[in-house]
Design a protein around this motif. Structure first.
Motif, short mmCIF file in Angstrom:
data_model
loop_
_atom_site.label_atom_id
_atom_site.label_comp_id
_atom_site.label_asym_id
_atom_site.label_seq_id
_atom_site.Cartn_x
_atom_site.Cartn_y
_atom_site.Cartn_z
N SER A 244 0.86 -1.15 0.14
CA SER A 244 0.08 0.06 -0.14
C SER A 244 0.85 1.39 -0.18
O SER A 244 0.59 2.05 -0.67
CB SER A 244 -0.92 -0.09 1.22
OG SER A 244 -1.61 1.22 1.33
N PHE A 245 1.96 1.47 0.92
CA PHE A 245 2.97 2.44 0.97
C PHE A 245 3.67 2.58 -0.50
O PHE A 245 3.93 3.80 -0.98
CB PHE A 245 3.77 2.40 2.10
CG PHE A 245 3.09 2.69 3.30
CD1 PHE A 245 2.38 4.05 3.47
CD2 PHE A 245 3.34 1.82 4.42
CE1 PHE A 245 1.82 4.32 4.65
CE2 PHE A 245 2.77 2.32 5.72
CZ PHE A 245 1.98 3.41 5.77
N VAL A 267 -4.56 1.12 3.40
CA VAL A 267 -4.41 0.03 4.38
C VAL A 267 -3.94 0.51 5.73
O VAL A 267 -4.68 0.48 6.75
CB VAL A 267 -3.49 -1.07 3.97
CG1 VAL A 267 -3.33 -1.89 5.03
CG2 VAL A 267 -4.08 -1.51 2.64
N SER A 268 -3.12 1.34 5.68
CA SER A 268 -2.50 2.12 6.99
C SER A 268 -3.79 3.04 7.79
O SER A 268 -3.75 2.83 8.86
CB SER A 268 -1.51 3.16 6.63
OG SER A 268 -1.87 4.08 5.76
N THR A 269 -4.29 3.77 7.05
CA THR A 269 -5.57 4.29 7.50
C THR A 269 -6.62 3.49 8.08
O THR A 269 -7.09 3.60 9.23
CB THR A 269 -6.36 5.18 6.42
OG1 THR A 269 -5.25 5.62 5.42
CG2 THR A 269 -7.33 6.38 6.92
N MET A 270 -6.98 2.16 7.35
CA MET A 270 -7.79 1.32 7.75
C MET A 270 -7.43 0.68 9.02
O MET A 270 -8.10 0.71 10.20
CB MET A 270 -8.06 0.32 6.70
CG MET A 270 -8.67 0.49 5.54
SD MET A 270 -8.63 -0.65 4.44
CE MET A 270 -9.05 0.02 2.87
N ILE A 271 -6.14 0.40 9.36
CA ILE A 271 -5.72 -0.21 10.51
C ILE A 271 -5.74 0.75 11.76
O ILE A 271 -6.04 0.31 12.91
CB ILE A 271 -4.37 -0.68 10.21
CG1 ILE A 271 -4.05 -1.76 9.12
CG2 ILE A 271 -3.54 -1.41 11.64
CD1 ILE A 271 -2.52 -2.38 8.83
N LEU A 272 -5.40 2.14 11.23
CA LEU A 272 -5.45 2.89 12.43
C LEU A 272 -7.17 3.29 12.81
O LEU A 272 -7.64 3.48 13.89
CB LEU A 272 -4.93 4.24 12.08
CG LEU A 272 -3.60 4.29 12.15
CD1 LEU A 272 -2.68 5.53 11.59
CD2 LEU A 272 -2.88 3.91 13.24
N ALA A 325 6.02 2.17 7.02
CA ALA A 325 5.71 1.11 7.42
C ALA A 325 6.09 1.11 8.97
O ALA A 325 5.25 0.57 9.93
CB ALA A 325 6.32 -0.19 6.72
N CYS A 326 7.47 1.38 9.46
CA CYS A 326 8.03 1.56 10.51
C CYS A 326 7.11 2.58 11.60
O CYS A 326 6.70 2.30 12.52
CB CYS A 326 9.36 1.81 10.92
SG CYS A 326 10.12 1.90 12.44
N LYS A 327 6.98 3.52 10.97
CA LYS A 327 5.95 4.76 11.46
C LYS A 327 4.47 4.15 11.80
O LYS A 327 4.21 4.59 12.79
CB LYS A 327 6.07 5.92 10.68
CG LYS A 327 5.66 7.02 11.37
CD LYS A 327 6.59 8.00 12.06
CE LYS A 327 6.05 9.30 12.85
NZ LYS A 327 5.54 8.79 14.25
N LEU A 328 4.15 3.69 10.91
CA LEU A 328 2.76 2.90 11.26
C LEU A 328 2.90 2.04 12.48
O LEU A 328 1.86 2.19 13.37
CB LEU A 328 2.23 2.44 9.97
CG LEU A 328 0.88 1.38 10.04
CD1 LEU A 328 -0.25 2.69 10.33
CD2 LEU A 328 0.75 0.70 8.86
N ASN A 331 2.67 3.98 15.43
CA ASN A 331 1.48 4.73 15.88
C ASN A 331 0.41 3.73 16.06
O ASN A 331 -0.30 4.10 17.07
CB ASN A 331 0.93 5.03 14.37
CG ASN A 331 1.61 6.52 14.06
OD1 ASN A 331 2.28 7.15 15.03
ND2 ASN A 331 1.50 7.08 12.69
N ILE A 332 0.40 2.46 15.63
CA ILE A 332 -0.53 1.46 15.99
C ILE A 332 -0.31 1.09 17.59
O ILE A 332 -1.45 1.01 18.38
CB ILE A 332 -0.29 -0.04 15.10
CG1 ILE A 332 -0.69 0.05 13.89
CG2 ILE A 332 -1.03 -1.21 15.88
CD1 ILE A 332 -0.21 -0.91 12.87
#
Length: 1173
Positions: A244-245, A267-272, A325-328, A331-332
């Motif tokens: 996604s990134f 995908v990152s938005t969805m996970i958050l 991805a690491c930043k995500l 954040n998670i």
């Protein structure tokens, strides 16, 4: 009804029909009677005789099938849906019959109340054990994904919409229940789990967002609780995130793709979103979230490179998928930590474990997370104090950088001590202090860190001022020579520890003095004004005067001291291999540091006194003499430290004040004293150099050394002030004016100012993106405070455009000079500054278009032979171009220019010169421009390839669903057309380059590889049309034209180019001379091997393309091969006679050096090749 299986067949049919009619007509009273229908259907299925049904005769099994079909195609009353679905679990069903029932039940979802859906889902899952697992899962996921989407649109939409379909809390609770039902069903039926993973994997082949929604992600995370599926589910999510990134990166870098692909959620938005939704008692999701967060941080955190340095986030890397991805992951974990108290301790313990156990690998991302966690909930450290104190026990084994950042992270907790004042907290702090004390006895570096931290401690706790200052004073007295006539004033020997042959720094005296100077300045400004009129005044005054007197005495005696007094004159040994040399190096750096501290001290108390400024210059001369000696000695020794400078001890605030005074202060009363400092060009250059060093430090570490060096707001303010001065100095006194005067060694001040601006623009975009508007406003010297309000309307783009114009003028002035006077360093810096600033322009704005056309004009009208300048200017042109539209036409024009300058592979052909861009000339065409255009062509091919993969994914999705029709492919037509247009123009680009007499080396190598990619992409497009040509009714005309063009304009020329490359490599065997060294021949042969290596791959790619074209011709009934001249047969038969001849020649070469020179006249290619270079 227990005897139902004895009933005659016709009676069973009649009974079943009665029930079905009652259901269809809605005449059931309470649905209790439905319990009998499964018994009737089961009994009917056992009847072997033929039964009259409708107008025909059917067996019992077929009758049952017809009855189920009739029941499922009729209307079901909402209140009986669950009972009807549940009823089928007791009926033996074929796969087809299960599908009927499942489709009917799924279609009822939208007609039911939300609270009724979980029990229906439960019944469907029970039924799925008979078959149709895929349909059940797909239906449930599709329904809730659509519901989520609709819900989000309603929430973010018009506030006037009072009618919200479902309250948020209710929807999340229902989703949570359904997820639990599915996970429970998977535990009982692993096949269902396999089907879920397979379904979500298949959906992602073309697009990472297909099939993924907050609901499906939450479901997957819950499934991680089942051991069997844990690894593959987390792996699927990890892959989806990175994909996604990568897609986002590709889209952000290409206007061409943005116009074709609609903006979607990632995908990152969805996970958050899942993290946010998990507040509604989704405890089954939290463990999966924590695992995913740590997996992303572990897999994609910063990596170590070869020389042991860490790859930190730098501007070029910060946009890379891995970093995101690491930043995500961080954040998670942080957001999960905030929402779920029960999981906090586990997250914190896992972070601390990684900090301690991975000391040798980069852990900055974990320390940042720890800092954020402690900032959010300072008292969380108490809940696992044993883990924290255990981590502190390891401090002495950890690298200094880790210790610093760990202390920084925990500092927030220690700061809140006064607010909570709990005994437990105090005990905890004491334990940490105990660990710290053990550390201080071991590392001089940590003592240095302590001095750096004292200033922050004082600022936060003014009541500690007295004891801190007393501590510092007593520490200084150990190294201070009190007798006023003794030189030098400091005991440097006492600062150095000698243990056998090992020499090391024991006391960082320069940092101690620096700490004293800053604490003293703070004390005078903050504490003393508050003590006016108090009784203690005299005692306090005596105390700080004591320190003032010491600093004054050190200043005077340092000025009088010669280098011989420190035993550091030119004759001293500074080599790193002897203990005396190491000791002298340490002493030299201490003296230089002390000089810097005294320069800042004297400036801060000077009140612009001429005498003070003369003292400052004397101190600087002492610093410079030592600096010159060290550089000279290091240069002679050719050591790695030749270019290494120690961090300056000047504070960033002082650097800002000093530069402002030197370059911008026009107050009349200051001019005489300032002329003392301004008279020394060396001093002014030094001041700008320190500013550069501070900005470089910020770029590399995110902070600067010295007081307030960790305070982002203060750093930002200083950056604004420094930038304003450097900008004024550079634009007011151009380099050409400055350099036409005195010729001095090193860079001119103007050039240093420009270098500083380049670094600052890059650092501000890296660390202060949200403050860009404020930063640009600070640069506008004409700003008046009264205009602030009107000013706020000026956009970032308008402000940036104003700054860009200043640098454009400077570049134009440079380009108007003669080739021999051209300052390539300055030109290169200017282009880098313009590149940096252009990123702040809105791509849709007229200012952006103006910038693009200006850059294009510069490239078209200016011919410079400087390869580096050409490369940076062309990179700027491309970076602007791709944000505006696709660069394929630009590539085609540039390839014609390259062909014109380098000539044709057929020497008899004279190429007409096109001269689209003057920047392309004989010197820059290859390898500079050639490699640049090839790398851009690679990016275009990557984009096209991405689009084709996306189209294929959509086709396979449509093929899977039965509703696929010819209309389904219509929305793809604009994308298909765009792909064909891109490939067509790229084909003409390769058509030019493949006829160009490129010099041996990277250009030939890269061109062969890119041609291979071109054919691979063409093959992918042909394979896509193989998939769709039946449903879409053939292939489009422009695709036929593309195939025709490839057959006439590319493939034959590729074979000619291959022959050209092979002939050149053969000629190398015959052009050796007697003088030629064996090493040079070996290098040349290695290059030949490297260049010819991609040739078999290219031939294979061409043949694959033709193979699939034949398939497509058959399938589409269009003869696509009529335009193709079939590839040369390339059998690899070993021809014995030629082999013998070659072996004989090789033998002669070994016996008689120089035989090859006899063949020198056979081929003149190499001579021409050298001329081209």
């Amino acid at each position: 009804m227990l005897e139902a299986h004895h009933f005659p067949g016709p009676l069973l049919v009649e009974l079943a029909n009665e029930f079905i009619s009652a259901v269809r007509e809605g005449s059931l009273v309470n649905g209790k009677s439905l319990e009998l229908l499964p018994i009737i259907l089961t009994a009917l299925a056992t009847k072997k005789e033929n039964l009259a049904y409708g107008k025909g005769v059917l067996s019992g099994e077929e009758c049952k099938k017809q009855l189920i079909n009739t029941l499922c195609s009729g209307r079901w009353d909402q209140q009986y849906v669950i009972q009807l679905t549940s009823m089928f679990k007791d009926v033996p069903l074929t796969a087809e019959e299960v599908e009927f029932v499942v489709e009917k039940a799924l279609s009822m979802f939208s007609k039911m109340n939300l609270q009724e859906i979980p029990p229906l889902v439960y019944q469907l899952l029970v039924l799925s054990s008979k078959g149709s697992r895929k349909s059940v899962l797909e239906g449930i996921i599709a329904f809730f994904s659509a519901l989520d989407k609709q819900h989000n649109e309603e929430q973010s939409g018009d506030e006037l919409l009072d009618v919200v379909t479902v309250p948020s809390g209710e929807l999340r609770h229902v989703e949570g229940t359904i997820i639990l039902h599915i996970v429970f069903a998977i535990k009982l039926d692993y096949e269902l789990g396999r089907e879920l993973v397979k379904h979500l994997k298949v959906g992602q082949q073309g697009d990472s967002n297909n099939n993924l929604s907050p609901f499906s992600i939450a479901l997957l995370l819950s499934v991680t609780r089942i051991q069997r599926f844990q690894d593959q589910v987390l792996d699927l999510l990890k892959t989806s995130v990175v994909k996604s990134f990568k897609d986002l990166q590709l889209l952000q870098g290409s206007k061409f793709l943005q116009n074709l692909v609609p903006h979607r959620s990632y995908v990152s938005t969805m996970i958050l979103e899942v993290v946010k939704n998990s507040v509604h008692s989704w405890d089954h999701v939290t463990q999966g979230l924590v695992e995913l967060g740590f997996i992303l941080m572990d897999s994609y955190g910063p990596k170590k490179v070869l020389d042991g340095k860490t790859i930190e986030t730098s501007p070029s890397l910060s946009r890379m998928p891995n970093q995101h991805a690491c930043k995500l992951g961080a954040n998670i974990l942080l957001e999960t930590f905030k929402i779920h108290e029960m999981i906090r301790q586990e997250i914190l313990e896992q972070v601390l474990n990684r900090v301690v156990t991975r000391a040798s690998s980069p852990i900055s991302h974990f320390l940042d997370l720890l800092s954020n966690i402690v900032m959010y909930a300072p008292l969380v450290l108490q809940s696992c104090s044993s883990k924290v104190t255990e981590a502190f026990d390891y401090l002495s084994f950890l690298p200094l950088r880790t210790v610093q950042r760990l202390l920084k992270a925990v500092q927030v907790h220690v700061d809140v001590h006064s607010h909570y004042n709990s005994v437990a907290n105090e005990t905890f702090c004491l334990e940490i202090m105990d660990s710290l004390r053990r550390c201080l006895s071991q590392q001089a570096d940590v003592r240095l860190m302590l001095y750096e931290g004292f200033y922050d401690v004082l600022r936060r706790n003014s009541q500690l001022a007295n004891s801190v200052m007393q501590t510092l004073l007593s520490q200084l007295k150990q190294f201070y020579e009190p007798k006023p006539d003794l030189l030098p004033p400091l005991k440097l020997e006492a600062c150095i520890l000698t243990q056998g042959d090992k020499i090391s720094l024991q006391e960082p005296l320069d940092y101690l003095l620096c700490c004293i100077q800053h604490c003293l300045a703070w004390y005078k400004n903050t504490v003393i004004p508050l003590q006016q009129g108090e009784e203690e005044e005299e005692e306090e005054e005596a105390f700080y005067k004591d320190l003032d007197d010491i600093l004054e005495s050190i200043t005077n005696r340092m000025i009088k001291s010669e280098l011989e007094d420190f035993e550091l004159d030119k004759s001293a040994d500074f080599s790193q291999s002897t203990s005396i040399g190491i000791k002298n190096n340490i002493c030299a750096f201490l003296v230089m540091g002390v000089c810097e501290v005294l320069i800042e001290y004297n400036f801060s108390i000077s009140s612009f006194s001429k005498n003070r400024f003369e003292d400052i210059l004397s101190l600087f001369m002492c610093y410079k003499k030592l600096s010159d000696i060290l550089n000279e000695k290091a240069g002679k020794a050719k050591t790695k430290t030749a270019n290494k400078t120690n961090d300056s001890l000047l504070s960033m605030k002082f650097v800002s004040s000093l530069l402002t005074a030197l370059f911008r202060d026009s107050i009349q009363s200051h001019q005489e004293s300032l002329s003392v400092l301004r008279s020394s060009n060396e001093f002014m250059r030094y001041a700008v150099n320190v500013a550069l060093q501070k900005v470089q430090q910020l770029k590399e570490t995110g902070h600067v050394s010295g007081p307030d060096g960790q305070n982002p707001d203060k750093i930002f303010q200083n950056l604004c002030d420094i930038t304003r001065v450097l900008l004024w100095r550079y634009t007011s006194i151009p380099t050409s004016v400055e350099e036409s005067g005195k010729k001095e060694k090193g860079k001119s001040i103007s050039l240093l100012c420009l270098e500083g601006l380049q670094k600052i623009f890059s650092a501000v975009q890296q660390f202060y993106q949200p403050k860009i508007q404020q930063f640009l406003r600070a640069l506008d010297v004409t700003d008046k405070e009264g205009e602030e309000r009107e000013d706020a309307d000026v956009s970032v783009t308008q402000r940036t455009a104003f700054q860009i114009r200043q640098f454009q003028r400077s570049l134009l002035n440079l380009l108007s000079s003669q080739e021999e006077d051209f300052n390539s360093k300055e030109a290169l810096l200017l282009v880098t500054v313009l590149t940096s600033l252009s990123k702040l322009l809105e791509p849709s704005s007229p200012q952006f278009v103006q910038m693009l056309s200006w850059t294009s004009k510069i490239c078209k009208e200016n011919s410079r032979e400087d390869a580096l300048f050409c490369k940076s200017l062309m990179n700027l042109l491309f970076s602007l171009h791709v944000s505006y539209k696709s660069p394929v036409i630009l590539l085609r024009d540039l390839s014609q220019d390259i062909h014109g300058h380098l000539g044709d592979i057929d020497q008899d052909v004279e190429v007409e010169k096109t001269n689209h861009f003057a920047i392309v000339n004989l010197r820059t065409a290859a390898p500079t421009v050639c490699l640049l255009v090839l790398s851009q062509a690679e990016k275009v091919l990557e984009e096209v390839d991405w689009l084709i993969t996306k189209l294929k994914g959509q086709v396979s999705q449509e093929t899977l669903s039965e509703e696929a029709s010819s209309q389904a492919t219509l929305p793809n037509q604009p994308v298909e057309k765009a792909i064909i247009m891109q490939l067509g123009t790229l084909l003409t680009f390769f058509h030019e380059l493949v006829q160009t007499a490129l010099p041996s080396g990277s250009c030939v190598d890269t061109l062969l590889k890119d041609l291979c990619k071109m054919y691979t992409t063409l093959t992918a497009l042909v394979r896509y049309y193989l998939q769709v040509c039946q449903s879409s009714g053939g292939i489009p005309k422009n695709m036929e034209k593309l195939v025709k063009l490839s057959g006439s304009h590319l493939t034959p020329l590729c074979y000619s180019f291959i022959s050209y490359v092979q002939n050149k490599s053969k000629s190398l065997n015959y052009t050796g001379e007697k003088k030629e060294k064996p090493a040079a021949v070996a290098t040349a042969m290695a290059r030949v091997l490297r260049e010819t290596k991609p040739i078999p791959n290219l031939i294979f790619a061409i043949e694959q393309y033709e193979k699939f074209l034949i398939h497509l011709s058959k399938k589409s009934k269009v003869n696509l091969m009529q335009h193709m001249k079939l590839s040369t047969s390339r059998d690899f038969k070993i021809k014995g006679n030629i082999l013998d001849m070659v072996l004989r020649e090789d033998g002669e070469d070994e016996n008689e050096e120089g035989t090859a020179s006899e063949h020198g006249g056979q081929n003149k290619e190499p001579a021409k090749k050298k001329r081209k270079k």
